[in-house]
Design a protein around this motif. Structure first.
Motif, PDB file in Angstrom:
ATOM      1  N   HIS A  12      47.941  49.133  34.809  1.00  0.00           N
ATOM      2  CA  HIS A  12      47.155  48.129  34.089  1.00  0.00           C
ATOM      3  C   HIS A  12      46.492  47.128  35.034  1.00  0.00           C
ATOM      4  CE1 HIS A  12      50.221  45.038  34.515  1.00  0.00           C
ATOM      5  NE2 HIS A  12      49.668  44.254  33.628  1.00  0.00           N
ATOM      6  N   LEU A  13      46.700  47.319  36.362  1.00  0.00           N
ATOM      7  CA  LEU A  13      46.099  46.413  37.342  1.00  0.00           C
ATOM      8  C   LEU A  13      45.106  47.135  38.231  1.00  0.00           C
ATOM      9  CD1 LEU A  13      49.348  44.652  38.680  1.00  0.00           C
ATOM     10  CD2 LEU A  13      47.773  43.793  36.952  1.00  0.00           C
ATOM     11  N   ARG A  15      43.162  46.400  42.205  1.00  0.00           N
ATOM     12  CA  ARG A  15      43.124  45.499  43.352  1.00  0.00           C
ATOM     13  C   ARG A  15      41.677  45.155  43.674  1.00  0.00           C
ATOM     14  NH1 ARG A  15      46.552  44.696  48.078  1.00  0.00           N
ATOM     15  NH2 ARG A  15      47.825  46.523  47.681  1.00  0.00           N
ATOM     16  N   HIS A  16      41.408  43.881  43.907  1.00  0.00           N
ATOM     17  CA  HIS A  16      40.054  43.459  44.247  1.00  0.00           C
ATOM     18  C   HIS A  16      40.150  42.320  45.260  1.00  0.00           C
ATOM     19  CE1 HIS A  16      35.841  42.626  43.925  1.00  0.00           C
ATOM     20  NE2 HIS A  16      35.994  41.465  43.330  1.00  0.00           N
ATOM     21  N   LYS A  17      39.597  42.555  46.452  1.00  0.00           N
ATOM     22  CA  LYS A  17      39.591  41.541  47.512  1.00  0.00           C
ATOM     23  C   LYS A  17      40.966  40.909  47.736  1.00  0.00           C
ATOM     24  CE  LYS A  17      34.709  40.608  46.919  1.00  0.00           C
ATOM     25  NZ  LYS A  17      33.659  39.741  46.403  1.00  0.00           N
ATOM     26  N   GLY A  18      41.988  41.756  47.758  1.00  0.00           N
ATOM     27  CA  GLY A  18      43.329  41.275  48.115  1.00  0.00           C
ATOM     28  C   GLY A  18      44.136  40.721  46.957  1.00  0.00           C
ATOM     29  N   SER A  19      43.541  40.626  45.773  1.00  0.00           N
ATOM     30  CA  SER A  19      44.291  40.144  44.613  1.00  0.00           C
ATOM     31  C   SER A  19      44.339  41.246  43.563  1.00  0.00           C
ATOM     32  CB  SER A  19      43.635  38.894  44.022  1.00  0.00           C
ATOM     33  OG  SER A  19      43.760  37.819  44.917  1.00  0.00           O
ATOM     34  N   PHE A  20      45.161  41.040  42.547  1.00  0.00           N
ATOM     35  CA  PHE A  20      45.241  42.010  41.453  1.00  0.00           C
ATOM     36  C   PHE A  20      44.706  41.402  40.164  1.00  0.00           C
ATOM     37  CE2 PHE A  20      48.272  44.043  44.292  1.00  0.00           C
ATOM     38  CZ  PHE A  20      47.942  45.373  44.124  1.00  0.00           C
ATOM     39  N   PHE A  21      44.020  42.236  39.396  1.00  0.00           N
ATOM     40  CA  PHE A  21      43.435  41.788  38.132  1.00  0.00           C
ATOM     41  C   PHE A  21      43.787  42.773  37.026  1.00  0.00           C
ATOM     42  CE2 PHE A  21      40.942  39.937  41.509  1.00  0.00           C
ATOM     43  CZ  PHE A  21      40.873  38.614  41.111  1.00  0.00           C
ATOM     44  N   LEU A  22      43.606  42.311  35.791  1.00  0.00           N
ATOM     45  CA  LEU A  22      43.965  43.125  34.631  1.00  0.00           C
ATOM     46  C   LEU A  22      42.782  43.992  34.209  1.00  0.00           C
ATOM     47  CD1 LEU A  22      45.691  40.221  32.667  1.00  0.00           C
ATOM     48  CD2 LEU A  22      46.846  42.089  33.860  1.00  0.00           C
ATOM     49  N   LYS A  23      43.000  45.307  34.220  1.00  0.00           N
ATOM     50  CA  LYS A  23      41.923  46.238  33.864  1.00  0.00           C
ATOM     51  C   LYS A  23      41.388  45.971  32.457  1.00  0.00           C
ATOM     52  CE  LYS A  23      43.282  50.291  36.516  1.00  0.00           C
ATOM     53  NZ  LYS A  23      43.995  51.565  36.454  1.00  0.00           N
ATOM     54  N   LYS A  24      42.302  45.641  31.569  1.00  0.00           N
ATOM     55  CA  LYS A  24      41.911  45.495  30.165  1.00  0.00           C
ATOM     56  C   LYS A  24      40.938  44.336  29.952  1.00  0.00           C
ATOM     57  CE  LYS A  24      44.186  45.089  25.695  1.00  0.00           C
ATOM     58  NZ  LYS A  24      45.440  45.381  25.024  1.00  0.00           N
ATOM     59  N   TRP A  25      41.001  43.315  30.795  1.00  0.00           N
ATOM     60  CA  TRP A  25      40.277  42.081  30.514  1.00  0.00           C
ATOM     61  C   TRP A  25      39.120  41.798  31.455  1.00  0.00           C
ATOM     62  CZ3 TRP A  25      41.172  39.573  26.070  1.00  0.00           C
ATOM     63  CH2 TRP A  25      42.391  39.806  25.428  1.00  0.00           C
ATOM     64  N   THR A  26      39.117  42.375  32.650  1.00  0.00           N
ATOM     65  CA  THR A  26      38.066  41.996  33.615  1.00  0.00           C
ATOM     66  C   THR A  26      37.617  43.210  34.428  1.00  0.00           C
ATOM     67  OG1 THR A  26      39.655  41.521  35.371  1.00  0.00           O
ATOM     68  CG2 THR A  26      39.027  39.665  33.981  1.00  0.00           C
ATOM     69  N   THR A  27      36.458  43.036  35.055  1.00  0.00           N
ATOM     70  CA  THR A  27      35.989  44.022  36.029  1.00  0.00           C
ATOM     71  C   THR A  27      35.772  43.271  37.345  1.00  0.00           C
ATOM     72  OG1 THR A  27      33.684  43.537  35.529  1.00  0.00           O
ATOM     73  CG2 THR A  27      34.730  45.341  34.264  1.00  0.00           C
ATOM     74  N   PRO A  28      35.715  44.005  38.458  1.00  0.00           N
ATOM     75  CA  PRO A  28      35.447  43.322  39.726  1.00  0.00           C
ATOM     76  C   PRO A  28      34.102  42.593  39.699  1.00  0.00           C
ATOM     77  CG  PRO A  28      36.150  45.592  40.109  1.00  0.00           C
ATOM     78  CD  PRO A  28      36.013  45.434  38.628  1.00  0.00           C
ATOM     79  N   GLU A  29      33.114  43.202  39.021  1.00  0.00           N
ATOM     80  CA  GLU A  29      31.778  42.590  38.963  1.00  0.00           C
ATOM     81  C   GLU A  29      31.841  41.259  38.209  1.00  0.00           C
ATOM     82  OE1 GLU A  29      32.375  45.825  37.961  1.00  0.00           O
ATOM     83  OE2 GLU A  29      31.700  46.642  39.882  1.00  0.00           O
ATOM     84  N   PHE A  30      32.609  41.267  37.119  1.00  0.00           N
ATOM     85  CA  PHE A  30      32.704  40.024  36.344  1.00  0.00           C
ATOM     86  C   PHE A  30      33.413  38.942  37.158  1.00  0.00           C
ATOM     87  CE2 PHE A  30      35.050  37.166  33.546  1.00  0.00           C
ATOM     88  CZ  PHE A  30      33.963  36.557  32.925  1.00  0.00           C
ATOM     89  N   ILE A  31      34.498  39.328  37.803  1.00  0.00           N
ATOM     90  CA  ILE A  31      35.232  38.350  38.624  1.00  0.00           C
ATOM     91  C   ILE A  31      34.293  37.766  39.683  1.00  0.00           C
ATOM     92  CG2 ILE A  31      37.078  38.131  40.372  1.00  0.00           C
ATOM     93  CD1 ILE A  31      38.170  38.167  37.518  1.00  0.00           C
ATOM     94  N   ASP A  32      33.513  38.624  40.329  1.00  0.00           N
ATOM     95  CA  ASP A  32      32.591  38.126  41.360  1.00  0.00           C
ATOM     96  C   ASP A  32      31.516  37.220  40.762  1.00  0.00           C
ATOM     97  OD1 ASP A  32      33.995  39.406  43.303  1.00  0.00           O
ATOM     98  OD2 ASP A  32      32.630  41.115  43.491  1.00  0.00           O
ATOM     99  N   SER A  33      31.094  37.538  39.527  1.00  0.00           N
ATOM    100  CA  SER A  33      30.024  36.732  38.911  1.00  0.00           C
ATOM    101  C   SER A  33      30.468  35.299  38.649  1.00  0.00           C
ATOM    102  CB  SER A  33      29.549  37.385  37.603  1.00  0.00           C
ATOM    103  OG  SER A  33      30.508  37.152  36.575  1.00  0.00           O
ATOM    104  N   HIS A 166      52.518  42.598  43.510  1.00  0.00           N
ATOM    105  CA  HIS A 166      51.896  43.629  42.684  1.00  0.00           C
ATOM    106  C   HIS A 166      51.990  43.242  41.212  1.00  0.00           C
ATOM    107  CE1 HIS A 166      51.159  48.087  41.634  1.00  0.00           C
ATOM    108  NE2 HIS A 166      50.038  47.424  41.797  1.00  0.00           N
ATOM    109  N   VAL A 167      51.454  42.088  40.926  1.00  0.00           N
ATOM    110  CA  VAL A 167      51.388  41.522  39.574  1.00  0.00           C
ATOM    111  C   VAL A 167      50.062  40.764  39.519  1.00  0.00           C
ATOM    112  CG1 VAL A 167      53.887  41.235  39.213  1.00  0.00           C
ATOM    113  CG2 VAL A 167      52.613  39.455  40.421  1.00  0.00           C
ATOM    114  N   TYR A 168      49.612  40.475  38.300  1.00  0.00           N
ATOM    115  CA  TYR A 168      48.404  39.662  38.180  1.00  0.00           C
ATOM    116  C   TYR A 168      48.769  38.202  38.439  1.00  0.00           C
ATOM    117  CZ  TYR A 168      44.736  36.913  36.141  1.00  0.00           C
ATOM    118  OH  TYR A 168      43.768  35.969  35.965  1.00  0.00           O
TER     119      TYR A 168
END
Ligand code: A3P
Length: 302
Positions: A12-13, A15-33, A166-168
């Motif tokens: 459910h996670l 990895r993006h730029k060294g951190s972990f994010f939740l697949k269900k709620w975000t994308t790497p593009e959105f986080i960067d935006s 290895h957690v959000y």
């Protein structure tokens, strides 16, 4: 066990730029935006590592900032009163540009992911932290309720995941150090969960002063009463009823759970505690940050 232990896969996670994010709620593009998200001078951001008192401070902030809420509109979901900037789809007004000022936001983002406009601005940041041994215990209980999460069969399994980050949204140490070491870039108030437990009245007054809000004693009393553990424990919205089913299985636990200082002692072995202390010392060396690990410290110091 150490932070070099290979991390287990958790679907459910990501990895993006060294951190972990939740697949269900975000994308790497959105986080960067979010870097370019337009900040208003009167925005108020509550930032926490998970399980550090986020819902509690969301409640306190919305009570302080909203007369209406104090007077009985508390059936608005917490995620609408103080939405997470990284999860806009979790609230009703998903276009944050349409929200009225002052906007309240919550976030678990590490400091390098928050909007650049927060730096050197008048917008306010409240960063709440909690002793990490209680964070890991609280997180262990919480992850059991998260529908999509890889479930840890026992505390030791989760303890390793936590130390490895290895957690959000990643390692507790990185979050705390990132925010603490860069605190001078922000208009920031640092608060400790344990201080809220010890003396919520003083912390509410501190928050009001930081926000420039003048509340009379009666209003402050209402904030403290409605943000008390017992009131929130009984409040379906504080217990994330709006996330019931798809995201959280509320048959497996309650979100407002125990609210204690030193609860880690009821689960951590001596060996785990020593491992933790060693990593803590290495990671936090040179930082003038200390935590209350046990409520009996207060009693002994009286
Ligand atoms: P425990 O699991 O140790 O009880 P977050 O909102 O950041 O996920 O943090 C959740 C933790 O804050 C849980 O800790 C929860 O019980 C605690 N909490 C929530 N509301 C609280 C309150 N009013 N007083 C004290 N603790 C509270």
């Amino acid at each position: 066990m150490s932070s070099n232990t290979p991390v287990a896969q958790d679907d459910h996670l990501y990895r993006h730029k060294g951190s972990f994010f939740l697949k269900k709620w975000t994308t790497p593009e959105f986080i960067d935006s979010l870097q370019d998200f337009k900040i208003r001078d009167d925005d108020i951001f509550l930032i926490t590592y998970p399980k550090s008192g986020t819902i509690w401070t969301q409640q306190v902030l919305s009570l302080i900032c909203s007369d209406g809420h104090r007077n009985g509109t508390e059936n608005i979901n917490t995620s609408d009163r103080v939405p997470f900037i990284e999860f806009p789809q979790s609230c009703d007004v998903t276009d944050y540009n349409n929200r009225c000022s002052p906007r309240l936001f919550a976030s678990h983002l590490p400091n390098e992911f928050v909007p650049q406009g927060l730096k050197n601005k008048k917008a306010k940041v409240i960063y709440v932290m909690r002793n990490p041994k209680d964070v890991v215990k609280s997180f262990y209980h919480f992850q059991a309720m998260v529908v999509d999460a890889q479930k840890s069969p026992d505390f030791n399994h989760f303890f390793e995941k936590f130390l490895n980050g290895h957690v959000y949204p990643g390692r507790w140490f990185d979050h705390i150090k990132g925010w603490y070491m860069n605190k001078d870039d922000y208009n920031i108030l640092l608060i400790k969960y344990e201080d809220m437990i010890k003396d919520l009245h003083s912390v509410v007054i501190q928050i009001c002063a930081f926000l420039g809000m003048e509340l009379n004693e009666e209003a402050i009393d209402i904030v403290i009463r409605k943000a008390s553990f017992n009131e929130m424990k009984m409040d379906p919205l504080a217990n994330k009823k709006d996330f019931s089913g798809g995201t959280l299985d509320l048959n497996l636990g309650t979100f407002v759970r125990k609210g204690a200082v030193g609860d880690w002692k009821n689960i951590m072995t001596v060996a785990q505690s020593e491992t933790f202390d060693k990593i803590y010392q290495e990671e936090m060396e040179g930082l003038s940050l200390d935590f209350t690990w046990d409520a009996t410290e207060w009693i002994e110091n009286k």
